[in-house]
Design an enzyme around this catalytic site. Structure first.
Site, PDB file in Angstrom:
ATOM      1  N   ASN A  10      -0.236 -67.303 122.436  1.00 23.18           N
ATOM      2  CA  ASN A  10       0.129 -65.977 121.926  1.00 23.18           C
ATOM      3  C   ASN A  10       0.306 -66.128 120.420  1.00 23.18           C
ATOM      4  O   ASN A  10       1.331 -66.626 119.964  1.00 23.18           O
ATOM      5  CB  ASN A  10       1.438 -65.510 122.596  1.00 23.18           C
ATOM      6  N   TRP A  11      -0.704 -65.709 119.696  1.00 27.64           N
ATOM      7  CA  TRP A  11      -0.666 -65.909 118.239  1.00 27.64           C
ATOM      8  C   TRP A  11       0.308 -64.972 117.523  1.00 27.64           C
ATOM      9  O   TRP A  11       0.635 -65.176 116.376  1.00 27.64           O
ATOM     10  CB  TRP A  11      -2.074 -65.715 117.663  1.00 27.64           C
ATOM     11  N   LYS A  12       0.717 -63.896 118.204  1.00 26.14           N
ATOM     12  CA  LYS A  12       1.567 -62.881 117.548  1.00 26.14           C
ATOM     13  C   LYS A  12       0.853 -62.371 116.292  1.00 26.14           C
ATOM     14  O   LYS A  12      -0.372 -62.281 116.295  1.00 26.14           O
ATOM     15  CB  LYS A  12       2.952 -63.451 117.254  1.00 26.14           C
ATOM     16  N   HIS A  94       6.256 -58.072 126.231  1.00 25.21           N
ATOM     17  CA  HIS A  94       6.827 -59.185 125.460  1.00 25.21           C
ATOM     18  C   HIS A  94       8.157 -58.715 124.870  1.00 25.21           C
ATOM     19  O   HIS A  94       8.292 -57.556 124.476  1.00 25.21           O
ATOM     20  CB  HIS A  94       5.855 -59.617 124.357  1.00 25.21           C
ATOM     21  N   GLU A  96       9.456 -59.079 122.093  1.00 23.89           N
ATOM     22  CA  GLU A  96       9.363 -58.520 120.736  1.00 23.89           C
ATOM     23  C   GLU A  96       8.930 -57.056 120.795  1.00 23.89           C
ATOM     24  O   GLU A  96       9.339 -56.247 119.964  1.00 23.89           O
ATOM     25  CB  GLU A  96       8.402 -59.372 119.893  1.00 23.89           C
ATOM     26  N   GLU A 166      10.308 -65.461 129.937  1.00 23.20           N
ATOM     27  CA  GLU A 166      10.557 -65.862 128.552  1.00 23.20           C
ATOM     28  C   GLU A 166      11.984 -65.499 128.161  1.00 23.20           C
ATOM     29  O   GLU A 166      12.246 -64.353 127.754  1.00 23.20           O
ATOM     30  CB  GLU A 166       9.574 -65.148 127.612  1.00 23.20           C
ATOM     31  N   GLY A 172      10.815 -68.719 119.824  1.00 26.08           N
ATOM     32  CA  GLY A 172      10.730 -68.974 118.391  1.00 26.08           C
ATOM     33  C   GLY A 172      11.970 -69.630 117.807  1.00 26.08           C
ATOM     34  O   GLY A 172      12.125 -69.707 116.593  1.00 26.08           O
ATOM     35  N   SER A 211       9.596 -71.661 123.080  1.00 22.50           N
ATOM     36  CA  SER A 211       9.671 -72.971 122.424  1.00 22.50           C
ATOM     37  C   SER A 211       9.040 -74.105 123.229  1.00 22.50           C
ATOM     38  O   SER A 211       9.551 -75.230 123.237  1.00 22.50           O
ATOM     39  CB  SER A 211      11.121 -73.309 122.052  1.00 22.50           C
ATOM     40  N   GLY A 232       3.829 -69.577 121.870  1.00 24.44           N
ATOM     41  CA  GLY A 232       3.779 -68.886 120.584  1.00 24.44           C
ATOM     42  C   GLY A 232       3.483 -69.854 119.445  1.00 24.44           C
ATOM     43  O   GLY A 232       2.343 -70.248 119.210  1.00 24.44           O
ATOM     44  N   GLY A 233       4.543 -70.275 118.765  1.00 29.14           N
ATOM     45  CA  GLY A 233       4.400 -71.108 117.569  1.00 29.14           C
ATOM     46  C   GLY A 233       3.475 -72.308 117.741  1.00 29.14           C
ATOM     47  O   GLY A 233       2.640 -72.588 116.869  1.00 29.14           O
TER      48      GLY A 233
HETATM   49  P1  PGA Z   1       7.411 -69.512 121.054  1.00 28.55           P
HETATM   50  O1  PGA Z   1       6.992 -68.030 121.543  1.00 28.55           O
HETATM   51  O2  PGA Z   1       6.555 -70.477 121.809  1.00 28.55           O
HETATM   52  O3  PGA Z   1       7.123 -69.520 119.567  1.00 28.55           O
HETATM   53  O4  PGA Z   1       8.848 -69.674 121.360  1.00 28.55           O
HETATM   54  C1  PGA Z   1       6.663 -67.771 122.876  1.00 28.55           C
HETATM   55  C2  PGA Z   1       6.332 -66.326 123.035  1.00 28.55           C
HETATM   56  O5  PGA Z   1       6.938 -65.487 122.365  1.00 28.55           O
HETATM   57  O6  PGA Z   1       5.439 -65.963 123.832  1.00 28.55           O
END
Ligand code: PGA
Length: 251
Positions: A10-12, A94, A96, A166, A172, A211, A232-233
């Site tokens: 998930n590149w966001k 998600h 966010e 999640e 993050g 994470s 994500g990251g």
């Molecule tokens: P993260 O994000 O791996 O950077 O914690 C995961 C996500 O939001 O899908």
């Protein structure tokens, strides 16, 4: 439970045309057999990524979708459009989107339904905040988020969907849930679905996100109810993401 793990990037709101090509080029050099791999990226790059992913097993998806089929929704993108350009999946709900863009449980369910109606697999995200966890409300929160989806698409709808747990406090932050904490919630989610349909529950892929890194992926993926990860990251660099795919292959 599915035999093969699913690892989704998930590149966001990250990336560029150059990084799309570089990432796919690098991924194409790895042996991805033994796990399923997908990349969810910003909409403007999806066409490029679908083309770049040709000949690789990497499936491309979006990070969100509008719940309507079409209409006067300036700035929005429909499931039909995503399917039209060759996407196979889409993240819905998600945290966010829930916290910053007002996606309610009901709207997330509508988005999942819109995705399914265009043969896209929705990756339905659920998760509790730190405050909710500390108040002992984790199970209540995640099951009510899931309930809203089941109420609309039915338990059979989940057979074409993916679930992602999640915990908001782990996204993050570098603070991943422990494998035991994640397993406990995954098992509870699967048991919740099993009350409706044992077979759907058994085959449902429940990803963990928050994470995940090459260093902690193996112990998370070793848990019986963790069927892969939403990353994500650590998905931005193909090398790191590959490290996580390797952990998924080796379980
Ligand atoms: P993260 O994000 O791996 O950077 O914690 C995961 C996500 O939001 O899908």
């Amino acid at each position: 439970m599915s035999a093969c793990k699913l690892v989704v990037a998930n590149w966001k709101m990250h990336g560029s045309l150059e990084s799309c090509h570089q990432w796919m080029q690098q991924m194409s050099t790895y042996d991805l057999s033994g796990c399923d791999v997908a990349l969810c990226a910003p909409s403007v790059y999806l066409t490029t990524l679908v083309q770049a992913a040709q000949g690789t097993p990497v499936r491309i998806g979006a990070e969100d979708v509008n719940e309507n089929a079409q209409g006067a929704f300036t700035g929005e993108i429909s499931a039909g459009m995503l399917a039209d350009i060759g996407c196979h999946l889409v993240i819905v709900g998600h945290s966010e989107r829930r916290t910053m863009y007002g996606d309610t449980d009901e709207r997330v369910a509508l988005k999942a339904q819109a995705a399914l109606s265009c043969a896209l697999a929705p990756i339905v995200c659920v998760g509790e905040t730190l405050q909710e966890r500390q108040a002992g409300q984790t199970m209540e929160v995640v099951t009510s988020q899931l309930q809203a989806v089941i109420d609309l698409i039915g338990v059979q709808g989940l057979s074409c969907a993916v679930l992602a747990y999640e915990p908001v406090w782990a996204i993050g932050t570098g603070l991943s849930a422990t494998p035991e904490q994640a397993q406990e919630v995954h098992a509870a989610l699967r048991a919740f679905v099993a009350k409706y349909d044992a077979q759907v529950a058994d085959q449902l892929r429940i990803l963990y996100g928050g994470s995940v890194k090459p260093g902690n992926a193996a112990e998370l993926f070793a848990q019986p109810d963790i069927d892969g990860g939403l990353i994500g990251g650590a998905s931005l660099k193909a090398e790191d993401f590959w490290g996580i795919c390797q952990a998924a292959k080796n379980v």
